[in-house]
Structure formats: structure tokens, C-alpha cells
Design a protein around this motif. Structure first.
Motif, mmCIF file in Angstrom:
data_model
loop_
_atom_site.group_PDB
_atom_site.id
_atom_site.type_symbol
_atom_site.label_atom_id
_atom_site.label_comp_id
_atom_site.label_asym_id
_atom_site.label_seq_id
_atom_site.Cartn_x
_atom_site.Cartn_y
_atom_site.Cartn_z
ATOM 1 N N PRO A 3 44.574 48.509 46.658
ATOM 2 C CA PRO A 3 43.861 48.451 45.386
ATOM 3 C C PRO A 3 43.009 47.199 45.232
ATOM 4 N N ALA A 4 43.284 46.163 46.059
ATOM 5 C CA ALA A 4 42.509 44.929 45.976
ATOM 6 C C ALA A 4 41.372 44.875 46.972
ATOM 7 N N SER A 5 41.273 45.858 47.865
ATOM 8 C CA SER A 5 40.185 45.855 48.848
ATOM 9 C C SER A 5 38.841 45.932 48.135
ATOM 10 N N ARG A 6 37.873 45.162 48.630
ATOM 11 C CA ARG A 6 36.554 45.127 48.010
ATOM 12 C C ARG A 6 35.568 45.985 48.789
ATOM 13 N N VAL A 7 34.787 46.772 48.027
ATOM 14 C CA VAL A 7 33.747 47.621 48.601
ATOM 15 C C VAL A 7 32.458 47.322 47.854
ATOM 16 N N ASN A 8 31.378 47.228 48.568
ATOM 17 C CA ASN A 8 30.121 46.823 47.961
ATOM 18 C C ASN A 8 29.506 47.968 47.164
ATOM 19 N N ASP A 9 29.364 47.734 45.874
ATOM 20 C CA ASP A 9 28.709 48.698 44.993
ATOM 21 C C ASP A 9 27.215 48.378 44.996
ATOM 22 N N ALA A 10 26.516 48.920 45.998
ATOM 23 C CA ALA A 10 25.100 48.631 46.195
ATOM 24 C C ALA A 10 24.409 49.902 46.664
ATOM 25 N N THR A 61 38.023 37.733 45.355
ATOM 26 C CA THR A 61 38.037 38.006 46.798
ATOM 27 C C THR A 61 38.962 39.131 47.197
ATOM 28 N N GLY A 62 39.931 39.455 46.353
ATOM 29 C CA GLY A 62 40.918 40.466 46.700
ATOM 30 C C GLY A 62 42.008 39.944 47.615
ATOM 31 N N LEU A 63 41.978 38.652 47.964
ATOM 32 C CA LEU A 63 42.993 38.074 48.834
ATOM 33 C C LEU A 63 44.148 37.540 48.016
ATOM 34 N N ARG A 64 45.291 37.390 48.687
ATOM 35 C CA ARG A 64 46.464 36.848 47.997
ATOM 36 C C ARG A 64 46.203 35.405 47.579
ATOM 37 N N ALA A 65 46.646 35.074 46.392
ATOM 38 C CA ALA A 65 46.465 33.725 45.853
ATOM 39 C C ALA A 65 47.807 33.009 45.797
ATOM 40 N N ARG A 66 47.745 31.717 45.849
ATOM 41 C CA ARG A 66 48.968 30.923 45.735
ATOM 42 C C ARG A 66 49.384 30.815 44.269
ATOM 43 N N PRO A 67 50.678 30.704 43.996
ATOM 44 C CA PRO A 67 51.125 30.536 42.606
ATOM 45 C C PRO A 67 50.411 29.358 41.953
ATOM 46 N N GLY A 68 50.000 29.549 40.717
ATOM 47 C CA GLY A 68 49.315 28.504 39.980
ATOM 48 C C GLY A 68 47.814 28.519 40.162
ATOM 49 N N THR A 69 47.306 29.424 41.013
ATOM 50 C CA THR A 69 45.856 29.506 41.213
ATOM 51 C C THR A 69 45.190 29.964 39.920
ATOM 52 N N PRO A 70 44.206 29.244 39.411
ATOM 53 C CA PRO A 70 43.538 29.651 38.162
ATOM 54 C C PRO A 70 42.890 31.029 38.302
ATOM 55 N N LEU A 105 46.670 35.764 52.939
ATOM 56 C CA LEU A 105 46.747 34.675 51.974
ATOM 57 C C LEU A 105 45.448 33.896 51.996
ATOM 58 N N GLU A 106 44.887 33.679 50.837
ATOM 59 C CA GLU A 106 43.630 32.954 50.741
ATOM 60 C C GLU A 106 43.845 31.507 51.187
#
Length: 834
Positions: free
Chosen positions: A487-494, A794-803, A818-819
Motif C-alpha cells: 500500500p506504500a509503493s509509489r506509482v507515478n501519476d503522470a 517516499t513510501g519507505l519505512r521511517a524511524r520512530p520520531g520521524t516528523p 528502512l529510509e
């Protein structure tokens, strides 16, 4: 003395001659006629021709189909005076003679001899003889047939009791207007059951056997009244009624009128589907004559709601697009002729509750109308304020300022009642279909195939193949999740130009808004129905893979386009098949088949057919389950992610509004011959698609469904090119429902019409009834699903506390990387398509 003796000798000789002739006659009869007489033993087990009756799951009559209308009733359940009325009219010595009444026979012989055998004569046939003739003989008028009838009557009397004979007669006799038997006649002429008939009405029915057409209270009222009064007089003469009862009955007017079958539930499209199914299984002769009873799966409360929702939704759509003018007109001469007006209006049947009316006059304040029955009334401007002139499907003229801006004298229009008040209306141009079923079993709970069955019998729910548009996208997304996307994969809407083999030229798909939004996560693409994301997904996975994958939902591969346009729902499918496909998401990944027929039963209530149903069976051995699976218990969600609560599967609603298990349904319902359903989708993928479609309702194109005030809803809108088809498909509480609105001509509904505006309101109004009393049940997160923080950019995993990080769900074995940092994020993102 000499003269007397020859006379005595002549008499003796004549006697012996007559005796010998009689003996010869008896022998001839014995050896020629008696052996040819049919056996009357079959009368004990006779099966009267009884029409097919179709009922809803909650025992409401939906249709009665057959050439002969008959409802057999046991003699002990018939009113005593009804029996006496027939005996008084047809055979007052019935319980005294042995099958043939010699008094009546001799009278008939005498009258026949006087007529020199030139025609029928009255009298002679007892009720027993009539039973013998009805069941075994023809109606030809001849001495031979009459002799066979008398002999057969003796045999009937030896085999059956008097009560058995009378019961057969009262259930068999033709009584006009396709009514066979007294119970059917009571319904046809008076709309009553036997115990509700008055004495006068019983006598009227008793007068029908002699001449059902001539003495008919509908087609021959004068003769029928004379016959009725004669029977009442006979009943008085025989002591069956008192003088006061006789006087009261004779004074009653003729109140008979034609009453069709007492249909308790208006569900003609389902009834027709069941009828055809029964005929296919047992043949038309058995289906229409053997008194079969077919039980459908529809629930009356939901079917009534579906009927109302479709009609009101289409009328609302029609009002948005303006007044197209009168349906017809009458001349000034006809306007002054009340009989001509009534005939003209009678020829225009009511459609969806819209009654034809003629405009008698119009002034600055109101318009005067007349209905077919002569009722007159007026409507002010308020009742026609919606009637802006129709210009084209996407434009209307100025609002009317006076009734004269809308109507003229002589116009024939349609009117409808709203809360007791009349309103101007017109027959909608658009049509609709609604299908609702239980996600676990495939039982069709309600089905509507159009505005009005009387207006068009074409079943758009099962026969109309239309493009589902974006309502098809969940199947493409499901294929993507099983092909490695998340569900987090990014596809270009172009913008993209596609050479689609299924189309004649290069294809350049666009979004509904004609805007482009760049890289978009799949969840957001689903929520906002981004077309280009779906097209790029399918192209990246491969069209062949997508076509093969989608067939697991029940679609035929041959009906799926062989090109990227399939991603936008260019396949032609029926609303019923789309409903069954959506049930796979709602029940956790099991492919179920839609069912609208529970069983077919004979006159004794024994099943002659029961459907085999494929039912989900979780965590069970490879044997068919005896009952539908138990309902999943609600799971308390963690406070960190309340927005991701999942719908569960509720049980059937009980009479007191609570929930009951499927096994608590009436014994009549089954479950009929269950077998294990095929699991075509992993529970994890089904859960993720369900989660994404829930967001469609919470914050996407399905936001109107928030009016239901529930958190267990999921669904998807659908709109095709030029707004030719609008859809909403969704589920909640274990009920999956699909609504389609469009034109039979495949023309545009108008530029402003789309799934969320046109179809979704009908879905919401129906589901408000369907989900009443059903508690929200959360479907637990299946094993194999994990939750993680992601960077929404980005759809990548973020670390805890990432804004700005948000929660997302994934297959446990397919978490995004992981980003590591802003400058490495694009290189480390293998889940994006550009």
C-alpha cells in the motif's frame, strides 16, 4: 275372457322380450363399456393442478405462476354454509343417493325424449357424476358418454366416501377467470379467504359451476345475481338458512371484482429468475401444475428498501436534469369528454407509482388535474418548482415562475404522492440496478433490475453487461499486492500514451479531474481513484498476469480486455457478478457463488431440489461444514491506529433487532447442501484491500457513506468515460451491495454525474436499512500482517520520531526498506514506478 287371454299371453311374451333385450343390453354394457372404464383408485392420490408459488426467505408470497389458479383446501376447513350452498345448487340429495339420483335421471330422460334428442337438457348429473366426468371423461354430449358417466359414478361411490368426493369436487371445479376450486374463486372474485366470505358471496360462488362464463359476477353480473338469489331461495327451502338470513343476503349488492394473486412482496425480477430456474430443473408442465413451492433467498424488508431506493434515486436524478415536457396530449374535444379522458388515461398504466393525469386548465396560481377515475385536484407552483426546462443532459433552463411555464391544458403528465401530497413527475430516462448479498454465503438478499418490471422486464442486474470503471480497480490492486507491491509503493501519476490491442487507436488515459499528481502511494491512489496509477500498475505487472489473476474472482477471461484499459474497468460485466466478486474481499478471500434459490418443494413440503452452496470454512479439515461458519468476535484495536479498524461479519438480524447466528434461521432455509468454498485470495491480501477501501469511504470518493455513522464500511466508486455508467460497490456488516445507474441507450448521464453523486446515495439509503440492528464487528488483523511507520513522501519505512511519519500495513514478508537518509531515499526505493 277369450279376448283377455291373448292379451295376457302377449304381455308375458313382451315382458320376456324386454327382459331378454335388457339382459343383452347389460351384457353388452358389461363386456364393452365396463371394461373400458378407468380405475378410480387414482382419485385417492389425485394431484390437482396447482400453480407454482414463489416465496421470500421470510415466507412472503412473491409470485403465483400457472394457467390454473387453485388452492386446495380440506373439506373440514371449508365453511359449512359454503358446502350447503353447493349442495343446494347442484345436488341436494348428495348424501342419500348411491352416485346416481334416479329422480333427476328420469326427469332428464323424459325431457330428452320430448326434445327428440336434439340438444342438452337440464338435470340428471349428481356431484359424483360431475367428479367422474371432470377427472376421467370428456365433455362431449352423447348417450354413450352419459352412460359411462353413470357407471363410473357407481365405481367412485364404492371407492371413496361422500366427503372425499365432495372435497375433490369443491377443489376441482372450474369457476371462471382461471379459478379452479372454491378457495381460488374466493380470492379471484372477492380477495378473501373462505372463512371471510359472506353468505351472499358463498351463494354467488356456488352458482358458478353451471355456467362459469354466463353466470359470472364480473362478466355476467345480471345472470349471476339471478342465479345467486335462486340458490339462496333453495337454501331457505331446504332449511339451511333462516328467513332473516335469506332476506339479508338477497339484499346485498354484487361486490365481486377481479383480484389477482395476493403478492405480499414486490420482487418481480427475482421471481422471474426463480421461475426460470424451476422450469429448467423440472420442466414447465411440472413447474406450473404440480403445486411446487420455491423459496428464494431475498428478505422482504431489504427487498422493499431496494425497490424504494431505486425508484426514488432515479426520480431524484431525473429532477436534476429538468422537465422534458408532457408525455402526451389530448385535443380540446377530448378534454370535454370525461369518458374519452378515462379511456385515454386507463390505457397508460401506472409506472413506479407515477399515475397518468390530464391537465384540465392552468392559471397564474395553479393547474387543475384529472385522474383516470375522475378524481380532480390542483397543484400549485411549489409542486412543480423543480421543472426547469431540459436543454441537454448537462444543462437546464430557468426555474418556472408560474404553472403556465410548465404545463398547458390538454397535457398528459405523471403525478406522484409524497407524504400525502401530489407532485409533478415524469418517467425517468435513466435506469438502475441494485444487488445485495451476504458476503459469507452468496445469498441474494435483495435485487432490483430496473425502475419498474411492468415498464421493462429487462433485468439489468443479471442481463446488462456494463463497464464498471474504477469499481474494478480493487482487483488490479489485489494483483499488485500479490506481485510484490505494498500500500506504500509509489506509482507515478503522470501522462502516458498506450498502444492497447483491445482498442483501435493509441490510448491516452486521464484522471477524472484531468490533473496529474506525480508519484502517489497505492493507498492514496485508491482513495482518490487515480486512473494513471492503475494503468501503470497493470502495464508493469503484465496484462496477461492481470487477466489470469482477475479470473479468480469469478470473471471469465474472455470477457476481460487484452490491454491496459482493463485497469480502468473497460470489461463488460453484470452488477450481480461484481457483487459476488466484492464478496471475496468482504469474507476474507473466499470465492462464493451468488444464490437466489434455497429450495424447491412439492405439495407435501418435501424438498425435490436444494442448492449446493460453497461456504467459507476457516481452520477446518477437508470436509464440508454442516453450517455456515461462526461469526468472528470483535477485536479491540490499539489506540495508536483507530483509523485502521476493520469491519467484521455480522450475523442475521433477528426479529427484535438483535443479532442471531445463521443456524437460527427457520428450518426452511437450510443451509442447503453446503460444500467448502475455494480460497482464491490470501487473508492478508483481502484484509489490505479491505483496509484501503475503508479509506475510500473515510476520506475519499465514497465520503457520502459517512452519513451511515459506521466505521465498518468499505467500498469503491466507479464512473466510465463520458459518465455513461456510474457505480458504487461496497460492504459492511457482512452485507455486500452494488448499485449501477446508467442509460439503456449507453448515452451520457451528464457531465456532473459520477459514482459518488449518482450511485452512492442509493447505496447509502439501502445500506441504512440493511445494516439496521447489525452491530459493527471488527475483523481481526490476520497473521502475516505487520504495521510500520512510513515516510508518506517516499513510501519507505521511517524511524520512530520521524516528523510526519504515518502508520501503514504490510505483508509481514514484504516490508519496505528502512529510509536511510534523504539523499539515499530514491536509490533505496525499489517500490516506485516512474
Amino acid at each position: 275372457m277369450v279376448r283377455i287371454k291373448p292379451l295376457i299371453v302377449f304381455s308375458i311374451r313382451l315382458f320376456f322380450l324386454l327382459f331378454i333385450l335388457a339382459a343383452i343390453g347389460v351384457l353388452v354394457i358389461w363386456f364393452t363399456i365396463v371394461p373400458s372404464l378407468p380405475s378410480v383408485e387414482s382419485l385417492r392420490d389425485v394431484q390437482l393442478q396447482v400453480p407454482l408459488r414463489i416465496y421470500s426467505a421470510d415466507d412472503k408470497l412473491m409470485a403465483e405462476i400457472g394457467e390454473q389458479r387453485r388452492r386446495p383446501v380440506e373439506l373440514e376447513d371449508m365453511p359449512e354454509r359454503l358446502k350447503l350452498a353447493f349442495l343446494s345448487a347442484e345436488d341436494d340429495r348428495f348424501y342419500k343417493h348411491p352416485g346416481v339420483d334416479w329422480r333427476g335421471t328420469l326427469r332428464a330422460v323424459w325431457l330428452y325424449s320430448l326434445s327428440m334428442g336434439q340438444g342438452r337438457v337440464p338435470g340428471g348429473s349428481t356431484i359424483t357424476q360431475q367428479v367422474a366426468r371432470r377427472f376421467f371423461l370428456s365433455t362431449d354430449y352423447s348417450v354413450t358418454r352419459k352412460l359411462r358417466e353413470m357407471l363410473l359414478a357407481f365405481k367412485v361411490e364404492r371407492e371413496l366416501s361422500k366427503d372425499e368426493i365432495l372435497e375433490l369436487y369443491l377443489n376441482k371445479e372450474f369457476l371462471g377467470h382461471r379459478a379452479y376450486g372454491v378457495a381460488a374463486a374466493a380470492q379471484v372474485y372477492y380477495g378473501k379467504t373462505l372463512d371471510e366470505l359472506t353468505l351472499a358471496e358463498m351463494a354467488m360462488i356456488a352458482g358458478l359451476p353451471k355456467a362459469p362464463s354466463r353466470d359470472n359476477p364480473i362478466s355476467g353480473p345480471a345472470a349471476a345475481m339471478g342465479r345467486r338469489d335462486w340458490i339462496l331461495g333453495r337454501m331457505l327451502e331446504l332449511g339451511h338458512i333462516t328467513e332473516a338470513e335469506h332476506a339479508e343476503a338477497v339484499a346485498q349488492p354484487n361486490t365481486a371484482s377481479y383480484h389477482g394473486p395476493v403478492v405480499e412482496l414486490d420482487s418481480p425480477w427475482v421471481a422471474e429468475m426463480v421461475r426460470q430456474d424451476v422450469v429448467d430443473r423440472v420442466g414447465s408442465d411440472v413447474a406450473y401444475n404440480n403445486g411446487l413451492v420455491a423459496y428464494s433467498t431475498v428478505r422482504s424488508k431489504l427487498q422493499e428498501a431496494a425497490n424504494r431506493v431505486v425508484q426514488e434515486g432515479l426520480l431524484e436524478y431525473d429532477r436534476r436534469h429538468g422537465w422534458r415536457g408532457p408525455e402526451d396530449r389530448v385535443s380540446a374535444e377530448e378534454l370535454d369528454d370525461p369518458e374519452a379522458l378515462s379511456e385515454r388515461l386507463d390505457a397508460m398504466r401506472p409506472i413506479a407509482g407515477l399515475l397518468p393525469a390530464v391537465v384540465m386548465s392552468v392559471d397564474e396560481e395553479a393547474a387543475q388535474f384529472r385522474l383516470a377515475d375522475g378524481t380532480g385536484f390542483e397543484l400549485t407552483l411549489e409542486a412543480m418548482a423543480w421543472a426547469r426546462p431540459f436543454l441537454e443532459r448537462s444543462a437546464v433552463g430557468a426555474a418556472p415562475e408560474t404553472p403556465g411555464d410548465v404545463l398547458e391544458a390538454g397535457d398528459i403528465v405523471r403525478l406522484r404522492q409524497v407524504d400525502g401530497d401530489w407532485r409533478l413527475a415524469q418517467i425517468p430516462e435513466a435506469e438502475a440496478a441494485l444487488v445485495s448479498m451476504k458476503a459469507e454465503t452468496g445469498e441474494v438478499l435483495a435485487l432490483v433490475g430496473g425502475l419498474d418490471f411492468a415498464h421493462s422486464q429487462f433485468n439489468r442486474a443479471t442481463q446488462s453487461r456494463r463497464q464498471p470503471g474504477s469499481a474494478f480497480k480493487p482487483f488490479i490492486y489485489s494483483a499488485a499486492l500479490d506481485d510484490g507491491y505494498t500500500p506504500a509503493s509509489r506509482v507515478n501519476d503522470a501522462p502516458v500514451v498506450v498502444n492497447d490491442p483491445s482498442m483501435e487507436r493509441a490510448w491516452k488515459p486521464t484522471n477524472f479531474s484531468h490533473r496529474f499528481f506525480g508519484p502517489t502511494r497505492l493507498r492514496e491512489a485508491m482513495v482518490n481513484s487515480r486512473n494513471l496509477v492503475s494503468v501503470r500498475l497493470l502495464m508493469d505487472m503484465g496484462v496477461d498476469y492481470g487477466r489470469d489473476y482477475v479470473t479468480r474472482f469469478g470473471f471469465e477471461r474472455s470477457e476481460l480486455p487484452n490491454g491496459p484499459s482493463m485497469a480502468l474497468g473497460s470489461a463488460s460485466i453484470t452488477p450481480l457478478s461484481l457483487t459476488a466478486a466484492y464478496a471475496t474481499f468482504a469474507n476474507g478471500g473466499y470465492r462464493i457463488e451468488p444464490h437466489y434459490l434455497y429450495s424447491i418443494r412439492d405439495t407435501d413440503g418435501e424438498p425435490i431440489y436444494e442448492a449446493e452452496w460453497a461456504l467459507p470454512c476457516r481452520n477446518c479439515p477437508d470436509i464440508p461444514p454442516p453450517n455456515p461458519p461462526a461469526v468472528a468476535e470483535p477485536v479491540e484495536q490499539t489506540p495508536e491506529a483507530p483509523e485502521l479498524r476493520r469491519p467484521g461479519l455480522a450475523g442475521e438480524e433477528s426479529e427484535d433487532g438483535g443479532e442471531q447466528a445463521d443456524s437460527a434461521e427457520p428450518e426452511l432455509m437450510g443451509p442447503p447442501r453446503p460444500r467448502r468454498a475455494e480460497q482464491v485470495l490470501s487473508p492478508q491480501t483481502a484484509w489490505l484491500i479491505d483496509s484501503m477501501m475503508s479509506d475510500v469511504i473515510r476520506r475519499g470518493t465514497g465520503r457520502r457513506a459517512l452519513a451511515l455513522g459506521r466505521d465498518d464500511l468499505a467500498g469503491k466508486t466507479g464512473t466510465t468515460n463520458e459518465q455513461r455508467d456510474t457505480w458504487f460497490a461496497g460492504f459492511g456488516g457482512g452485507v455486500v451491495t452494488v448499485v449501477w445507474v446508467g442509460m439503456d441507450s449507453n448515452e451520457s448521464l451528464g457531465r456532473q454525474e459520477q459514482g459518488g453523486r449518482t450511485a452512492l446515495p442509493l447505496w447509502v439509503d439501502f445500506m441504512r436499512t440493511a445494516l439496521e440492528g447489525r452491530p459493527e464487528v471488527d475483523r481481526p488483523v490476520p497473521v502475516g500482517i505487520s504495521r510500520a511507520l512510513i515516510n508518506p513522501e517516499t513510501g519507505l519505512r521511517a524511524r520512530p520520531g520521524t516528523p510526519g511519519a504515518i502508520q501503514e500495513w504490510f505483508h509481514s514478508d514484504n516490508l519496505p526498506p528502512l529510509e536511510s537518509g534523504a539523499e539515499d531515499s530514491e536509490q533505496a526505493d525499489p517500490y516506485s514506478i516512474y
